[in-house]
Design a protein around this motif. Structure first.
Motif, mmCIF file in Angstrom:
data_model
loop_
_atom_site.group_PDB
_atom_site.id
_atom_site.type_symbol
_atom_site.label_atom_id
_atom_site.label_comp_id
_atom_site.label_asym_id
_atom_site.label_seq_id
_atom_site.Cartn_x
_atom_site.Cartn_y
_atom_site.Cartn_z
ATOM 1 N N PHE A 90 -24.512 5.921 -11.941
ATOM 2 C CA PHE A 90 -24.620 5.757 -13.389
ATOM 3 C C PHE A 90 -23.352 6.288 -14.070
ATOM 4 C CE2 PHE A 90 -29.105 5.564 -12.255
ATOM 5 C CZ PHE A 90 -29.580 4.578 -13.112
ATOM 6 N N VAL A 91 -22.869 5.538 -15.056
ATOM 7 C CA VAL A 91 -21.682 5.928 -15.816
ATOM 8 C C VAL A 91 -22.084 6.810 -16.988
ATOM 9 C CG1 VAL A 91 -19.761 5.115 -17.225
ATOM 10 C CG2 VAL A 91 -20.425 3.838 -15.179
ATOM 11 N N HIS A 92 -21.477 7.990 -17.073
ATOM 12 C CA HIS A 92 -21.642 8.872 -18.229
ATOM 13 C C HIS A 92 -20.418 8.705 -19.121
ATOM 14 C CE1 HIS A 92 -24.945 11.713 -16.704
ATOM 15 N NE2 HIS A 92 -24.844 10.743 -15.810
ATOM 16 N N PRO A 93 -20.578 8.153 -20.316
ATOM 17 C CA PRO A 93 -19.407 7.882 -21.152
ATOM 18 C C PRO A 93 -18.658 9.127 -21.603
ATOM 19 C CG PRO A 93 -21.456 7.399 -22.320
ATOM 20 C CD PRO A 93 -21.823 7.644 -20.903
ATOM 21 N N ASP A 94 -19.294 10.304 -21.558
ATOM 22 C CA ASP A 94 -18.559 11.515 -21.896
ATOM 23 C C ASP A 94 -17.615 11.926 -20.769
ATOM 24 O OD1 ASP A 94 -20.884 11.907 -20.423
ATOM 25 O OD2 ASP A 94 -21.162 13.966 -21.098
ATOM 26 N N VAL A 95 -17.847 11.417 -19.556
ATOM 27 C CA VAL A 95 -16.966 11.691 -18.417
ATOM 28 C C VAL A 95 -15.960 10.553 -18.220
ATOM 29 C CG1 VAL A 95 -16.871 12.126 -15.932
ATOM 30 C CG2 VAL A 95 -18.740 13.087 -17.294
ATOM 31 N N LEU A 96 -16.452 9.314 -18.339
ATOM 32 C CA LEU A 96 -15.594 8.128 -18.212
ATOM 33 C C LEU A 96 -15.700 7.335 -19.514
ATOM 34 C CD1 LEU A 96 -16.563 7.023 -14.570
ATOM 35 C CD2 LEU A 96 -14.541 8.325 -15.283
ATOM 36 N N PRO A 97 -14.910 7.705 -20.525
ATOM 37 C CA PRO A 97 -15.104 7.134 -21.862
ATOM 38 C C PRO A 97 -14.516 5.750 -22.069
ATOM 39 C CG PRO A 97 -13.347 8.756 -21.901
ATOM 40 C CD PRO A 97 -13.923 8.789 -20.512
ATOM 41 N N THR A 98 -13.653 5.289 -21.170
ATOM 42 C CA THR A 98 -12.968 4.011 -21.376
ATOM 43 C C THR A 98 -13.062 3.147 -20.132
ATOM 44 O OG1 THR A 98 -10.831 4.821 -20.569
ATOM 45 C CG2 THR A 98 -11.323 5.151 -22.920
ATOM 46 N N PRO A 124 -19.098 10.059 -9.294
ATOM 47 C CA PRO A 124 -18.519 11.335 -8.861
ATOM 48 C C PRO A 124 -16.995 11.365 -8.927
ATOM 49 C CG PRO A 124 -19.147 10.051 -6.953
ATOM 50 C CD PRO A 124 -19.572 9.257 -8.155
ATOM 51 N N TYR A 125 -16.491 11.153 -10.135
ATOM 52 C CA TYR A 125 -15.052 11.183 -10.361
ATOM 53 C C TYR A 125 -14.808 11.228 -11.865
ATOM 54 C CZ TYR A 125 -10.091 10.272 -9.807
ATOM 55 O OH TYR A 125 -8.723 10.399 -9.810
ATOM 56 N N PRO A 126 -13.830 12.027 -12.357
ATOM 57 C CA PRO A 126 -12.939 12.905 -11.594
ATOM 58 C C PRO A 126 -13.676 14.145 -11.089
ATOM 59 C CG PRO A 126 -12.562 13.171 -13.946
ATOM 60 C CD PRO A 126 -13.534 12.036 -13.817
ATOM 61 N N PRO A 127 -13.217 14.731 -9.985
ATOM 62 C CA PRO A 127 -13.950 15.837 -9.369
ATOM 63 C C PRO A 127 -13.690 17.175 -10.049
ATOM 64 C CG PRO A 127 -12.033 15.315 -8.046
ATOM 65 C CD PRO A 127 -12.073 14.298 -9.163
ATOM 66 N N HIS A 128 -14.070 17.263 -11.317
ATOM 67 C CA HIS A 128 -13.812 18.469 -12.091
ATOM 68 C C HIS A 128 -15.114 19.215 -12.344
ATOM 69 C CE1 HIS A 128 -9.955 16.379 -13.743
ATOM 70 N NE2 HIS A 128 -9.757 16.945 -12.579
ATOM 71 N N GLU A 152 -10.023 3.560 -12.929
ATOM 72 C CA GLU A 152 -9.357 4.602 -12.152
ATOM 73 C C GLU A 152 -10.332 5.254 -11.172
ATOM 74 O OE1 GLU A 152 -7.299 9.005 -12.783
ATOM 75 O OE2 GLU A 152 -7.608 7.681 -14.512
ATOM 76 N N SER A 153 -11.541 5.534 -11.653
ATOM 77 C CA SER A 153 -12.541 6.163 -10.788
ATOM 78 C C SER A 153 -12.946 5.226 -9.646
ATOM 79 C CB SER A 153 -13.776 6.569 -11.602
ATOM 80 O OG SER A 153 -14.511 5.432 -12.029
ATOM 81 N N ARG A 154 -13.092 3.961 -9.974
ATOM 82 C CA ARG A 154 -13.479 2.998 -8.945
ATOM 83 C C ARG A 154 -12.399 2.906 -7.856
ATOM 84 N NH1 ARG A 154 -17.133 -1.088 -9.404
ATOM 85 N NH2 ARG A 154 -17.092 -0.939 -11.677
ATOM 86 N N ALA A 155 -11.146 2.880 -8.270
ATOM 87 C CA ALA A 155 -10.055 2.805 -7.299
ATOM 88 C C ALA A 155 -10.024 4.040 -6.407
ATOM 89 C CB ALA A 155 -8.721 2.660 -8.035
ATOM 90 N N ALA A 156 -10.300 5.206 -6.994
ATOM 91 C CA ALA A 156 -10.314 6.445 -6.212
ATOM 92 C C ALA A 156 -11.460 6.451 -5.205
ATOM 93 C CB ALA A 156 -10.419 7.646 -7.147
ATOM 94 N N LEU A 157 -12.635 6.009 -5.630
ATOM 95 C CA LEU A 157 -13.810 6.067 -4.764
ATOM 96 C C LEU A 157 -13.796 4.966 -3.700
ATOM 97 C CD1 LEU A 157 -16.416 6.883 -7.540
ATOM 98 C CD2 LEU A 157 -15.665 8.422 -5.707
#
Length: 410
Positions: free
Chosen positions: A40-48, A11-15, A54-59
């Motif tokens: 679950f990681v969606h590569p179209d949302v978190l491609p790298t 659930p990041y980024p919250p767009h 970055e998402s892990r640090a935010a969450l």
């Protein structure tokens, strides 16, 4: 309270959509509970890998632990084709097959065996298969929409015969899966009374709670923009419902509006715009296709009217709440504002036929005072009913109900 939170997507980024709801609920839960997130990681949302970090640090600001797992159908185009092929032959819904993961299942089992969780949050019915009825921990299932209803509506809007047949079969599989799995949860959480009523009619006796979608009323605020004669719709075009809404609007409503307001412009905002939309924009300079933008607020702020020409959907639309929080006048189909506690002609205008939609949009374009009044009442409503702080408290109450339901069942 200790919560094991199972999510179909990081659930990041919250767009927008499920990302926005998931992020804000995890953030609010983190104020009162200890949250262990599996997603679950969606590569179209978190491609790298950098985006994942970055998402892990935010969450991790809100969660005591965050763990990620790959989603196999999105590993490559070949995997997606294979997934659809398997889905066509399997008695299980495609969404359930798409989330098949031995590693995820094993980790859920390990955590339940070794950690003292008070409640398990399953954030979509596609993940219900990872829970075993024998486990003693109370469990809550969230329905972002009624999946079978969403699929049925999509099938009705699909033009291709083979795609329509495939989607109708998916609808039947989802109906059976919802009936089978929903009853095993201590509480089923819905985002609207409309969705609650729909599933209760199909699966009587469910224990339910309403936890609506919300909006960050401090992030989305009314601001004076250019207020140019422009219409806007926001939503990722990688979702069928958004693609269908935009093309329906441009093919059937837009020409009627242009006849009366020749200088009006339309902004279609969202990732992965389809070729047919890009081709149409190339022919019509009054149509602007932005693709993905990191911040939709300046574009929404400058537009006169926010349009929601959705014909397919379920649950409630966070994009609608975002625009209402910004004090935007809005014209929506009935499906577009379904499940929200809105009153037509007070908080927004509602129209379902192309002719009515165009007429009401033109009326707003020509009446600044009416736009201002609708926007003000819309903002007041979301402040009162749909702030994430309020909704986070409602989710915690649903957890407490689930715990009490399990205690009474013993």
């Amino acid at each position: 309270m200790k919560v094991l939170f199972l999510s179909q997507i990081v659930p990041y980024p919250p767009h927008g959509g499920v990302l926005q709801r998931g992020y804000n609920l995890v953030r609010e839960l983190g104020r009162e509970a200890r949250v262990h997130l599996l997603a679950f990681v969606h590569p179209d949302v978190l491609p790298t890998e950098a985006a994942c970090c970055e998402s892990r640090a935010a969450l991790e600001k809100f969660c005591e632990a965050v763990e990620y797992f790959p989603l196999w159908p999105k590993a490559s185009p070949l995997h997606r084709v294979a997934g659809l092929a398997v889905g066509a032959l399997s008695p299980r819904p495609f969404s359930v097959l798409a989330h098949r993961s031995a590693a995820f299942h094993r980790r859920v089992s390990e955590l339940i065996a070794t950690k003292n969780f008070d409640v398990i949050h399953v954030d979509t019915i596609a993940l219900a298969r990872f829970l075993d009825k024998r486990w003693s921990i109370p469990a809550v299932l969230t329905h972002h929409n009624i999946e079978s209803q969403l699929m049925e509506r999509r099938a009705g809007a699909e033009r291709g015969l083979l795609a329509r047949l495939y989607l109708r079969r998916e609808t039947q599989k989802l109906l059976a899966y919802e009936a089978k799995m929903s009853g095993s949860f201590d509480v089923n959480v819905f985002v609207s009374k409309t969705d609650e009523k729909t599933l209760l009619e199909r699966v009587p006796g469910l224990r339910t709670a309403i936890v609506p979608n919300g909006v960050d009323v401090e992030y989305f605020t009314p601001n004076q923009g250019k207020d140019m004669p422009a219409l806007i719709y926001t939503g990722g075009m990688n979702m069928f419902a958004n693609r269908d809404a935009v093309m329906f609007f441009l093919n059937e409503i837009w020409p009627l509006i242009r006849k009366q307001v020749p200088d009006v412009r339309f902004f279609a905002v969202g990732q992965d715009p389809p070729k047919e939309l890009l081709d149409l924009a190339a022919r019509d300079p009054h149509v602007v296709v932005t693709g993905y933008v990191t911040d939709v607020r300046p574009l929404v702020c400058d537009a006169s009217v926010y349009v929601v020409p959705l014909r397919v959907g379920g649950g409630t639309r966070l994009k609608v709440l975002d625009a209402m929080a910004m004090g935007k006048a809005m014209v929506s189909t009935s499906i577009g504002c379904e499940g929200l506690d809105v009153r037509p002609d007070e908080h927004l205008l509602v129209a379902d036929s192309p002719e009515q939609f165009a007429e009401k949009t033109v009326r707003l374009l020509q009446d600044p005072g009416r736009r201002l009044t609708l926007g003000r009442t819309a903002r007041e409503l979301v402040e009162r009913r749909y702030s994430w702080r309020t909704i986070g408290g409602q989710l915690l109450e649903a957890y407490r109900i689930a715990i009490e339901n399990r205690r009474q069942a013993r």
